[in-house]
Scaffold this motif. Structure first.
Motif, PDB file in Angstrom:
ATOM      1  N   ALA A 131       0.856  -1.277   0.007  1.00  0.00           N
ATOM      2  CA  ALA A 131       0.091   0.104  -0.068  1.00  0.00           C
ATOM      3  C   ALA A 131       0.808   1.286   0.076  1.00  0.00           C
ATOM      4  O   ALA A 131       0.541   2.228  -0.759  1.00  0.00           O
ATOM      5  N   VAL A 132       1.924   1.263   0.704  1.00  0.00           N
ATOM      6  CA  VAL A 132       2.667   2.364   0.738  1.00  0.00           C
ATOM      7  C   VAL A 132       3.486   2.550  -0.176  1.00  0.00           C
ATOM      8  O   VAL A 132       3.861   3.527  -1.194  1.00  0.00           O
ATOM      9  N   GLY A 185      -1.095   1.460   9.888  1.00  0.00           N
ATOM     10  CA  GLY A 185      -0.627   0.251  10.502  1.00  0.00           C
ATOM     11  C   GLY A 185      -0.457  -0.798   9.210  1.00  0.00           C
ATOM     12  O   GLY A 185       0.134  -1.849   9.632  1.00  0.00           O
ATOM     13  N   LEU A 186      -1.044  -0.534   8.110  1.00  0.00           N
ATOM     14  CA  LEU A 186      -1.071  -1.668   7.130  1.00  0.00           C
ATOM     15  C   LEU A 186      -0.208  -1.177   5.997  1.00  0.00           C
ATOM     16  O   LEU A 186      -0.699  -1.632   4.791  1.00  0.00           O
ATOM     17  N   GLY A 187       0.506  -0.338   6.197  1.00  0.00           N
ATOM     18  CA  GLY A 187       1.539   0.125   4.944  1.00  0.00           C
ATOM     19  C   GLY A 187       2.213  -0.919   4.005  1.00  0.00           C
ATOM     20  O   GLY A 187       2.203  -0.932   2.828  1.00  0.00           O
ATOM     21  N   ASP A 188       2.662  -1.873   4.923  1.00  0.00           N
ATOM     22  CA  ASP A 188       3.530  -2.931   4.193  1.00  0.00           C
ATOM     23  C   ASP A 188       2.560  -4.240   3.530  1.00  0.00           C
ATOM     24  O   ASP A 188       3.039  -5.272   3.390  1.00  0.00           O
ATOM     25  N   GLN A 189       1.167  -3.958   3.707  1.00  0.00           N
ATOM     26  CA  GLN A 189       0.130  -5.094   3.267  1.00  0.00           C
ATOM     27  C   GLN A 189       0.145  -4.932   1.979  1.00  0.00           C
ATOM     28  O   GLN A 189       0.078  -4.148   1.308  1.00  0.00           O
ATOM     29  N   ARG A 190      -0.026  -6.021   1.115  1.00  0.00           N
ATOM     30  CA  ARG A 190      -0.160  -6.184  -0.357  1.00  0.00           C
ATOM     31  C   ARG A 190      -1.467  -5.777  -0.730  1.00  0.00           C
ATOM     32  O   ARG A 190      -2.444  -6.001  -0.117  1.00  0.00           O
ATOM     33  N   LEU A 191      -1.458  -5.277  -1.784  1.00  0.00           N
ATOM     34  CA  LEU A 191      -2.878  -4.822  -2.349  1.00  0.00           C
ATOM     35  C   LEU A 191      -3.791  -5.982  -2.768  1.00  0.00           C
ATOM     36  O   LEU A 191      -5.070  -5.854  -2.210  1.00  0.00           O
ATOM     37  N   GLY A 239     -13.492  -2.628   2.267  1.00  0.00           N
ATOM     38  CA  GLY A 239     -13.449  -1.498   2.828  1.00  0.00           C
ATOM     39  C   GLY A 239     -11.796  -0.673   2.962  1.00  0.00           C
ATOM     40  O   GLY A 239     -11.625   0.600   2.589  1.00  0.00           O
ATOM     41  N   MET A 240     -10.948  -1.659   3.168  1.00  0.00           N
ATOM     42  CA  MET A 240      -9.273  -1.174   2.882  1.00  0.00           C
ATOM     43  C   MET A 240      -9.286  -0.624   1.419  1.00  0.00           C
ATOM     44  O   MET A 240      -8.256   0.378   1.199  1.00  0.00           O
ATOM     45  N   ASP A 241      -9.570  -1.477   0.601  1.00  0.00           N
ATOM     46  CA  ASP A 241      -9.463  -1.101  -0.888  1.00  0.00           C
ATOM     47  C   ASP A 241     -10.030   0.028  -1.142  1.00  0.00           C
ATOM     48  O   ASP A 241      -9.282   0.997  -1.694  1.00  0.00           O
ATOM     49  N   ARG A 242     -11.067   0.530  -0.734  1.00  0.00           N
ATOM     50  CA  ARG A 242     -11.770   1.747  -0.989  1.00  0.00           C
ATOM     51  C   ARG A 242     -10.977   2.763  -0.111  1.00  0.00           C
ATOM     52  O   ARG A 242     -11.064   4.016  -0.652  1.00  0.00           O
ATOM     53  N   ARG A 243     -10.635   2.837   0.855  1.00  0.00           N
ATOM     54  CA  ARG A 243      -9.951   3.798   1.531  1.00  0.00           C
ATOM     55  C   ARG A 243      -8.727   4.023   0.961  1.00  0.00           C
ATOM     56  O   ARG A 243      -8.248   5.091   0.910  1.00  0.00           O
ATOM     57  N   ALA A 291      -6.593  -2.335  11.387  1.00  0.00           N
ATOM     58  CA  ALA A 291      -6.501  -0.894  11.051  1.00  0.00           C
ATOM     59  C   ALA A 291      -7.066  -0.073  11.971  1.00  0.00           C
ATOM     60  O   ALA A 291      -7.987  -0.284  13.025  1.00  0.00           O
ATOM     61  N   ARG A 292      -6.482   1.309  12.024  1.00  0.00           N
ATOM     62  CA  ARG A 292      -6.905   2.263  13.324  1.00  0.00           C
ATOM     63  C   ARG A 292      -7.956   2.956  12.472  1.00  0.00           C
ATOM     64  O   ARG A 292      -7.580   3.752  11.501  1.00  0.00           O
TER      65      ARG A 292
END
Length: 615
Positions: A91-92, A120-126, A132-136, A333-334
């Motif tokens: 993500a990052v 906290g999820l910058g290193d998570q793969r797309l 919800g995370m994908d939309r954000r 996620a926060r």
């Protein structure tokens, strides 16, 4: 100001156009909803605005079409479906790559992740992100360049109530800052609740363009939503009292313990329940759609309650807190502070705006290309496979003893059209444009991939550097493997090593450029790889026949003749380098590569000019 004038999609065969002469405006400081049922042409309209599909008409972003805007990422932020990034990219890493394209500092990527609650999820793969995370993350990508206009396709689809409220709070804040927001939806209640203006289309045609209040008055009607364990009994009592009072009241059972009462209000329903001792769990004024009900994919809509029992409100608060805690525990996620149960109209604080400066997109093309190359595992997998194959072939050729040392170090047997390093360089070059078309991160910038000269030069430069590095690593790995296997006696420095090194580097760079331009012309990785293989298989034999054929003329002495007609004097040492370059080009493979690169470059430029002329 977003102005859409006469948008019409290009129909396929004899089918009617998905969008037909669509004209409307989305003003600054407003949230505009593009309302229509599934298949009405909403997504196609957005793609036409972004020039992602051929068609007629024009879209002006503050008075300029998209292809006339020097830095589109600073003017338009778009989210069409899922985040258009490579699934293996983090993500990052995705945001940092887009920062280079938007001319934003790399630190803004971390700032946007914190803003959307993914710090906290910058290193998570797309590929592992939830809906919800994908939309954000998609909204963070759209806001990365601090654009004036936002174009979002079904942004609330599949979101939880908390994410739904936060999303529209962000859109409302963007509009309050002076930006224009246009989003598509198929839910009329959502459009009336969250938008300032509603544009309704059907089968690609404009049906209505109304203020939200006028739309709600003409399209929607008020109702009272009731939750009670005695829904059937209460419905009978409300209908009986309405007939006795000669009032037009309609009671609709929604299933289970829910009722929808049209033509009444909360006070009357509450008094009826109180007189007959009926327990009420929820009582709220809502708006109902007079058209077809939304599909099952529509997100849950929070009711705007005006009356209700204290127990029900307290229970709802506890349930909301439990839902939020479960979501945080399950995803890590926060949640942003503005997402804590805020109503859809509450404004969420936006990140600080970027400083204004004139620039072209991609602004930092080299930085963008380097991050694109190193942001996925495919690059490292290709390099590892090339080195392993090169070492194995080199050891086998040295064992047979019938292959010259230069071919042994290059791991190039006669049966292969190309050595592993050259083929790997061509594959990396093909991926440079192939991944852009498969995962179009730059879609909102200009077409699927912007035909910017700076982007092309950056890709040529980075692919050449990667090819030379791969060629050097392959030779070094082969030499070290041969020294370990057969001892140092096999290794010696050839007499003509400079020309051999130049020929080796030219071969790998030429293959990388052939793959890059082939993928850029045909918009896929496979044609780029085919262009690399076509050089030794098809073009080289033809060039060899031309070179070995008898000729009556020779270019010998060309450097001296160039010196006579040149305005500037250059050192005589340059003549020797020119002769060496001519000898390299005179080789069959060199001639084939030169011809192929010229043809592919011309085809790439012509397709880019043709696309610009089309728009």
């Amino acid at each position: 100001m977003l102005q859409v004038i006469g948008l019409t999609s290009a129909p396929r065969r004899e089918l009617p156009p998905a969008v037909n002469d669509l004209t409307f405006e989305a003003g600054p400081g407003q949230v505009t909803a593009l309302l229509g049922a599934a298949g009405s042409g909403k997504t196609t309209a957005l793609r036409l605005m972004l020039e992602l599909e051929p068609g007629r008409g024009v879209t002006y972003f503050r008075g300029r079409p998209l292809h006339r805007i020097a830095n589109p990422a600073r003017e338009v932020g778009a989210l069409l479906g899922d985040v258009p990034g490579h699934p293996a990219r983090t993500a990052v890493g995705q945001l940092r790559m887009l920062c280079a394209a938007a001319g934003a500092p790399a630190a803004r990527a971390v700032e946007m992740l914190e803003f959307v609650g993914l710090a906290g999820l910058g290193d998570q793969r797309l590929g592992t992100l939830s809906v919800g995370m994908d939309r954000r993350l998609g909204l963070a990508s759209a806001l990365l360049g601090d654009p004036h206009t936002l174009l979002l396709d079904e942004p609330a689809k599949g979101l939880s109530p908390l994410e739904y409220n936060w999303l529209f709070g962000v859109l409302r804040s963007h509009a309050a800052r002076g930006g224009a927001v246009l989003y598509t939806t198929s839910d009329a209640k959502e459009a009336a609740r969250t938008a300032d203006r509603v544009v309704t289309i059907d089968r690609g045609r404009l049906m209505a363009d109304q203020e939200a209040a006028e739309f709600a008055r003409t399209r929607l009607r008020p109702r009272v939503a009731v939750r009670t364990p005695h829904a059937a009994r209460l419905g009978v009592l409300v209908s009986r009292e309405a007939r006795a009072a000669q009032q037009s009241v309609e009671v609709v059972a929604e299933g289970g313990s829910r009722l929808s009462v049209y033509g009444s209000d909360c006070a009357r329903i509450g008094e009826t329940a109180f007189r007959h001792g009926i327990l009420i769990h929820g009582l709220a004024d809502e708006i109902g759609d007079t058209g077809p009900a939304p599909g099952p994919e529509a997100p849950p809509q929070p009711a705007r309650a005006e009356a209700g029992t204290g127990a029900a409100a307290e229970a709802g608060t506890r349930a909301e807190g439990a839902t939020r805690a479960a979501a945080e525990a399950g995803t890590g996620a926060r949640w942003p502070a503005s997402c804590a149960g805020a109503p859809a109209t509450e404004r969420a604080p936006l990140p600080s705006p970027l400083p204004l400066r004139p620039a072209r997109s991609p602004v930092h093309a080299l930085r963008y290309e380097v991050r694109r190359l190193l942001g996925t595992r495919s690059t490292f997998l290709v390099v590892t496979a090339v080195l392993a194959a090169s070492v194995a072939l080199s050891a086998f050729l040295a064992h047979t003893g019938s292959t010259p040392l230069p071919s042994v170090l290059a791991a190039w047997p006669d049966i292969l059209p190309l050595p592993p390093a050259a083929f790997g360089a061509g594959l990396l070059g093909a991926l440079a444009f192939g991944d852009e078309y498969r995962y179009p991160a730059l879609a909102a910038a200009r077409g699927t991939v912007p035909r910017r000269l700076g982007l092309l030069l950056a890709k040529l430069t980075v692919s050449a550097a990667a090819a030379l590095l791969l060629a050097l690593l392959a030779v070094a790995a082969d030499a070290e493997a041969l020294r370990l296997l057969y001892g140092p006696d096999l290794m010696h420095v050839p007499e003509k090593w400079p020309s051999m090194a130049a020929s080796w580097g030219g071969l790998t760079v030429g293959c990388a450029w052939a793959g890059l331009l082939g993928a850029g012309v045909f918009r896929a990785t496979a044609p780029g790889v085919a262009a690399v293989l076509a050089v030794p298989v098809v073009v080289t034999p033809v060039a060899q026949q031309v070179i070995v054929a008898p000729s009556a003329r020779s270019v010998a002495g060309l450097p001296a003749r160039l010196r006579e007609v040149a305005w500037l004097e250059w050192p005589y040492e340059v003549d020797r380098w020119m002769v060496a370059a001519m000898r390299l080009v005179a080789e069959p493979v060199g001639t084939a590569l030169a011809l192929s690169l010229c043809a592919l470059l011309c085809a790439y430029l012509l397709t880019g000019l043709r696309r610009k002329a089309h728009w």
